[in-house]
Every structure is written in C-alpha cells, then in structure tokens.
Design an enzyme around this catalytic site. Structure first.
Site, short mmCIF file in Angstrom:
data_model
loop_
_atom_site.label_atom_id
_atom_site.label_comp_id
_atom_site.label_asym_id
_atom_site.label_seq_id
_atom_site.Cartn_x
_atom_site.Cartn_y
_atom_site.Cartn_z
N PHE A 1 0.82 -1.21 0.00
CA PHE A 1 0.00 0.00 0.00
C PHE A 1 0.86 1.26 0.00
O PHE A 1 0.59 2.21 -0.72
CB PHE A 1 -0.92 -0.01 1.22
N GLY A 2 1.90 1.29 0.84
CA GLY A 2 2.74 2.47 0.92
C GLY A 2 3.53 2.70 -0.35
O GLY A 2 3.61 3.84 -0.85
N GLU B 1 -11.05 -12.43 12.60
CA GLU B 1 -11.69 -12.66 11.31
C GLU B 1 -11.48 -14.08 10.82
O GLU B 1 -12.38 -14.71 10.25
CB GLU B 1 -11.16 -11.64 10.30
N ASP C 1 5.11 -0.71 7.46
CA ASP C 1 5.62 -1.60 8.49
C ASP C 1 7.13 -1.58 8.60
O ASP C 1 7.70 -2.10 9.57
CB ASP C 1 5.16 -3.04 8.21
N ALA D 1 -3.15 -0.51 6.50
CA ALA D 1 -3.06 -0.04 5.12
C ALA D 1 -3.19 1.48 5.02
O ALA D 1 -2.40 2.12 4.32
CB ALA D 1 -4.12 -0.73 4.26
#
Length: 736
Positions: A324-325, A485, A619, A635
């Site tokens: 994402f980054g 989840e 991260d 994210a």
C-alpha cells in the site's frame, strides 16, 4: 527545470515539453486532469448501463400495453399514426416487435447497434407522423448515440468483441472493426451535432429567432422552460463553441431539475438528464474549444512517454515494495519529471486485509491481487522489476537485488523509498512456523486453505475417533483483527459452507479455539467493542482463551501456559509480525520489532546520522507520528506515509518548502466476525453488528485495486452470503 521553449540544459540536451512548463501546469494540472479523466472512464460503464436501462423500460412499458390490448394497437396503427408504406397490421406487428425485443437487446448490450437503430427509427417515425413530444426527441438522440458508439463495458457486445475479432466467423472481424471506427471517428462528430442542436434549441427558446413550425417539431425547447433567457443564450453559446462541456452539463442538470421541481415544466422526464450525462462523459466532440484544449494537454502534459524517451538525467527514485505504501508513493511521484524503479520480489500487489478469505475458501487469489505492471502500463517513466533486495549501500547510493545472493544487479538511486512490509514473528520460536503458518502472501493463503480443507477430508477418511477430534480442532493464535476474522470465517465454513457434504463426520462439530495472551481480544479496540466481538464469536461456537501465552506448538498439540494442552493438527498464527531486514541492509537503527527508526520526515536514521535521501514507510518504519505513539501497521497508515514521502520528494525537486513533520491521522479500525457482524472504532463514533459489517464491506471494497477485483469480490460475497456456499474449496498440493 522550467524554461523557455528553446531552453537547453547544461549538458546540451534540449528540454522536453513537460520540463518547459511551470510546476503548476506539469504537475498539478496534470494530476487534476488525470484524476478527472480516470474518474469519468471509471463511472462511464455504470452511467451507460443506467441509460440503457431507463430507455429499455420506456419502450417495454409501451410494448406491454399494446400487447395486452391488440385491438387498440391495430386501431392506432390504422388511424392515429398510419405509415403510408406499410399496412396497418404489418406496422402494428413491426412496432410491437421493436418495442418488445429491442429493449431487451439494448439492456443486455447484445446486437446493441441494430436494436438501437430500429428503436430510434420507430421513435423518429412517431415524432414525424404522430404526436411530437420532447421525450421522443431525447430518446431518439440517445438511441442515435448508441447506433454510432455502441454500449460500454457492461455489455455482451463488448465482452464478446475481443474474441470474435480474432475468430474465423464470417464478417465478425470487419463488423467489429467498423463499430470501433464509428465509435472513434463518428462519435465525436455526433457529439458536435448534438451540442449544435441543443444550442439552436436554447437560442429558439430565448427568442433570438422564431423557428418554423416544421423546425420547432424537432427542437427540444420545452425542457428549458422556466430558465431565464440570458442564461439560455449563455448556455447556447457555450454549446455552440463546445467550451466547458462537463461544467455546462452539470449546471444544466441542476437548472432543469430546479425548474422542474418548481413546476415550470412538470412533464419533463428523466431523458434530458440522461442525454446530458452522455455529453458530460464523452465531451463536446470535434470543432470545439474543449477538443482543442484536450489536444494541447495531450500533446504537452497528459501524454505518456515510452521508457526509452525518459532522459537519463531525470532524478532516479527507487521504491522497494509494492504494498500500500509503495504504490501510494509511486502513484503520486509518477506525475513528476522523474525516473521511477519499483522493485518487489513478487509480480503482484496483494490486498492483505482480505487474505484470510483465501485461506477460508471465500475468495480466489486473483480476486485480491493485481499484477504490478498492469497498474503502470501507461506510465513510461515507471519501470517495474521483479527481484529481492539483497543489500543497500547508502554511501554509494546503490541497491543490490537479484534472485539470490550470488546473482545480484545494482541500481543507482537519487532517492530511495523502503516499503518492504513485515513478515511473521514467532518471538524467537521460529521452529513453530512449520506447524503454525501465518498469513502474509498468496502462497500462505493457499497453503492454509489446503490445511483447513484437508483436516475435514482426513477426518472423513479415518475411523480413529481421537484423531477425528484432533483434526476437527482448529487453533488460532492471536486475538487481533486477523485472528478474529480468521476464527469467524473458519467457524462459518464448518457450520454453513460444507454442511451436509460429509457422511461419517459432521463439520459442525469442529472446535475453533482463539488464543490471546492478553486479557481480551482486539486489544487495540475499546473494551466495549472487544466484548461485543467476543459475544459474536461465542455465538458462532468459538472458544476464546485469554490470559494464556502459547508455550509450545508441535505437530499434534498446542500448549498454553504450563498446564493446558490442546490436541490439534491445525494451528494458524496471527500473533505477531517482524519488519523486513531493511535496517540490516542499511546498518541503521531499529526498534525491537526490527523496524527502521526514522525522523519526523520519515528519513532513515543511519549509523552516522540521518540519511537524507532514504525514506522508510509502512511496516518498515518505526515512526511515532501518532500523537507520540507508534504508527499502526495498517493499510491507511502505509498509504498516508507513501503520499507524505512523495510530497517531500516533490518539494525538493521543485525547490519548494518541505512539508512539516509526518502526522498519522487515524481513520478508524474495523474487524469483521463472520457474515453478519463486525466492530468499527472511529474514536467518538463506534459501531457494531450488522451496520458495522456493511461498513466494513464498503471500506474494504473501496480499498481494493482495480474495478475487476471490486466487482468480483462483491459478486463472490453475494454468492457466499445468499447461497451459503463457497466455490473455492480447492486443495492444491503442489504449486507449479
């Protein structure tokens, strides 16, 4: 880099066009234009589908009325709108056939052009020989558009076109090419004719000229009722010269809607708005100021250069990691006059928050992964390399990468962005990894899926009651969002998706145990939401073990503390992560989790000071930019950091003031429990239950990369929810 039209750099190279323009034009205006054109292309298929739907319903309604009263239909064909060259019965049959068959073809986008042609002809005949109405004119103009341009992506015609174009079917290839030529060449001409037609109607309404009765029949002046004459003249002039098509369309929609609500013309239907939607999305057409502006922008700032045309003296930015980054940084940096190299050890971008749904047979890997190259196919200054970084020399400003340590290549960089993410951490017990896989890659997801499904299969095939209990016991270590989840999804898989598929064992008897070392699950959430999540999990039959640390994981058991032993053959790890070895590559400072320490601007703290041209995000970075607290491994946090670093690099390149320190803005936390419940924390605003579940779904679909993935995930979720069946229960023992 800005200069005059004939400016030459010191090295003797003539400046490229985009280098001659001001930073606002070449960066900001390009970004706006790309954003708008991308948005228009994104929403056009949905707009097109809505237009076809409403036109089809209009025709079908008329056809159904006539079919239900055939005698009246014959009477109307003979007396109200007779066609001189057709017998009344033939005219009635032909008209009814068009009104019943044509709309269905138009709606599904199959043989769209012939269907639209027949429907347009029927509408034009009705306007000419029956009662002339503005609705007829609007519908006819929309249908003529479809005759010329055809339907958008959500249609059978477009789906089948690529295959038929390469097939041996007679006339398929020339027919499709003719359609493409009409869309590309005649479509803009039709848009020009449409805007001139609307301009004439506006001028007639404003009283600039008095049209003849014959001409007035074909001018949609009534849709402008209630509009001030001066405004009609202004809009007519803008239509005539083709300037600001989108803005004019939006304003006209508002003005017509306002006057309709005010009662100026209560008979106006939805069709003027649909026609304006086409004009807004497809532009003013040829011989327009908009077209001239678009051509200039395409030539000067919107074009995408080939990589071979990118000058070697443009600054070289290397981004390591396509998470994402990394993607957020590249998406913004690619608009600058820079060379970008994006390195990742895999060729795809993975949406990790939904990886657990691969592991529990809800989604396919391709649903949440996108090839990196496809994201930048139109960006000539972005080069994508598949490789694993092996070393970084901050003094020489080089990155070494390759398939293994003995086969490496080097890249020079001017700026380096490290977005390498994180991997599993077993807190010094790496031997547990063989028995308790985590979820970080597609391979992990597929392997975990195989482990879960194999447990059911092996339980069905054995007669050993003790082993059956062991096989049907699933232990998830870690009570964070991933663990919660995963536990909910496994419980629903066992109790719903595979129910009644086994004969000697009942999957509903499976035990799902969630182990959390702390006093409660979801420790990052407020306590009331943690309690709500625990109640939801318990309703699914999940056992929650808190306050006990795992001390041993073996092939057939798990030990919690010094006393509790759980017999199981399926253990899944969701307890901890460790950063990539970026700190070791740089010889830089790191925190206990291995994250690189950075300053307020996300520059890496090296052994001898700040590395001004090396950034770490996501991260990889140990940043305390969340009100003095560590930035979470989420994210949105990675994306915010990627955007921030791109702004810092942009400011340096353009000679602007550097942005202030990076500040993480927490946008909330979400976690789902099965298919009916979730928890959402937005600070003062908290949600749980069904409403939070819907919000969780919307947010995650929005974060996915690419329209295909969004649509596929939504369809799979709907199928799984309503059919209570998962179709991805494949055990792939060997990956090729």
């Amino acid at each position: 880099m800005a200069g005059t039209a004939d400016a030459i750099t010191e090295g003797g190279r003539e400046l490229l066009q985009e280098e001659r323009l001001s930073p606002f034009v070449r960066v900001t205006l390009r970004r706006w234009a790309k954003w708008y054109s991308g948005g228009a292309e994104l929403f056009w298929p949905f707009t097109d589908l809505a237009i076809r739907f409403f036109v089809a319903v209009w025709f079908l309604r008329s056809g159904i009325v006539k079919a239900s009263d055939w005698d009246t239909a014959l009477y109307l064909a003979a007396n109200e709108y007779p066609v001189s060259w057709l017998a009344p019965y033939d005219a009635a049959v032909l008209g009814l056939s068009i009104e019943l068959v044509g709309p269905l073809l138009l709606l599904v986008g199959f043989f769209t052009r012939p269907a639209a042609l027949a429907m347009a002809a029927l509408t034009i005949v009705s306007q000419a020989v029956y009662v002339p109405t503005t609705t007829n004119l609007m519908v006819a103009s929309i249908l003529v558009w479809y005759v010329v341009s055809g339907p958008a992506a959500f249609s059978l015609d477009r789906v089948l076109a690529s295959g038929l174009k390469q097939s041996a079917m007679p006339l398929a290839r020339p027919t499709i090419r003719a359609g493409e030529w009409a869309r590309e060449k005649l479509g803009p001409v039709l848009m020009m004719a449409t805007r001139v037609w609307l301009a004439v109607a506006l001028f007639a309404y404003a009283g600039l000229f008095e049209p003849s009765i014959a001409l007035a029949t074909w001018l949609p002046t009534s849709i402008f009722s209630g509009m001030p004459a001066w405004l009609a003249v202004l809009f007519g002039a803008l239509f005539l010269i083709g300037f600001a098509a989108s803005i004019v369309s939006y304003i006209l929609v508002f003005v017509i809607g306002f006057t309709m609500i005010a009662g100026a013309h209560p008979n106006v239907t939805l069709f003027p708005f649909l026609l304006l939607a086409i004009y807004e999305a497809r532009g003013a057409g040829v011989l327009s100021i908009d077209a001239a502006i678009a051509a200039w922008m395409e030539k000067n700032i919107l074009f995408d250069r080939h990589y071979s045309e990118i000058p070697d003296d443009w600054p070289h930015i290397v981004v390591v990691g396509a998470g994402f980054g990394g993607l957020a940084a590249v998406e913004r940096l690619k608009r600058l006059p820079v060379r970008i190299t994006l390195i990742d050890k895999r060729n795809y971008h993975l949406f990790q928050p939904l990886l657990y749904q691969i592991a529990t047979a809800t989604l396919n890997p391709a649903d949440i992964a996108t090839p990196i190259r496809s994201l930048f196919r139109a960006d000539g200054n972005v080069r994508v390399l598949k490789g694993e970084v092996r070393a970084i020399d901050a003094d020489a400003k080089t990155v070494s990468y390759g398939p293994d340590i003995d086969d490496v290549q080097k890249l020079d960089y001017d700026s380096l962005v490290l977005a390498t993410g994180a991997t599993h951490s077993y807190f010094g017990k790496d031997e547990w990894g063989a028995f308790a896989p985590g979820l970080k890659t597609i391979e992990d997801g597929v392997a975990v899926r195989a482990s879960i499904l194999n447990a059911f299969e092996q339980a069905e095939s054995t007669e050993d009651e003790e082993r059956i209990k062991r096989l049907l016991t699933f232990v998830i270590v870690g009570g964070g969002p991933t663990g919660v989840e995963l536990a909910g999804a496994i419980a629903e898989l066992a109790k719903i998706n595979v129910s009644r598929e086994f004969r000697t064992v009942d999957p509903a008897d499976a035990r799902v145990i969630l182990v959390q070392s702390g006093p409660r699950i979801l420790p990052a959430f407020p306590e009331e939401l943690s309690d709500e999540a625990a109640r939801s999990l318990e309703k699914l039959g999940i056992e929650i073990r808190t306050g006990g640390r795992v001390t041993e994981i073996a092939e057939r058991h798990v030990c919690i503390g010094g006393e509790t032993v759980i017999d199981t053959e399926t253990v899944l790890w969701a307890a901890g992560v460790a950063a990539s070895p970026a700190a070791k590559w740089l010889g830089a400072e790191s925190d206990p989790s291995g994250r690189v320490r950075v300053n307020d601007h996300l520059r890496v703290k090296g052994a001898s000071g700040i590395l001004g041209d090396v950034f770490a995000i996501g991260d990889t970075a140990g940043s305390n930019a969340w009100d003095g607290n560590p930035v979470p491994g989420l994210a949105p946090a990675a994306k915010q950091a990627g955007v921030y670093v791109s702004r810092v690099v942009e400011a340096e390149l353009l000679g602007k003031e550097c942005p202030g320190p990076f500040v993480y803005k927490h946008q909330g936390s979400l976690a789902t429990i099965g298919r009916k419940s979730a928890v959402a924390d937005f600070g003062r605003f908290k949600l749980s239950g069904n409403s939070a579940w819907w919000l969780w779904g919307i947010v995650h679909v929005g974060f996915l990369t690419g329209m295909r993935n969004r649509v596929t995930v939504v369809i799979n979720w709907m199928w799984n929810f309503f059919a209570q069946h998962s179709g991805v229960r494949l055990i792939t023992e060997k990956q090729v």
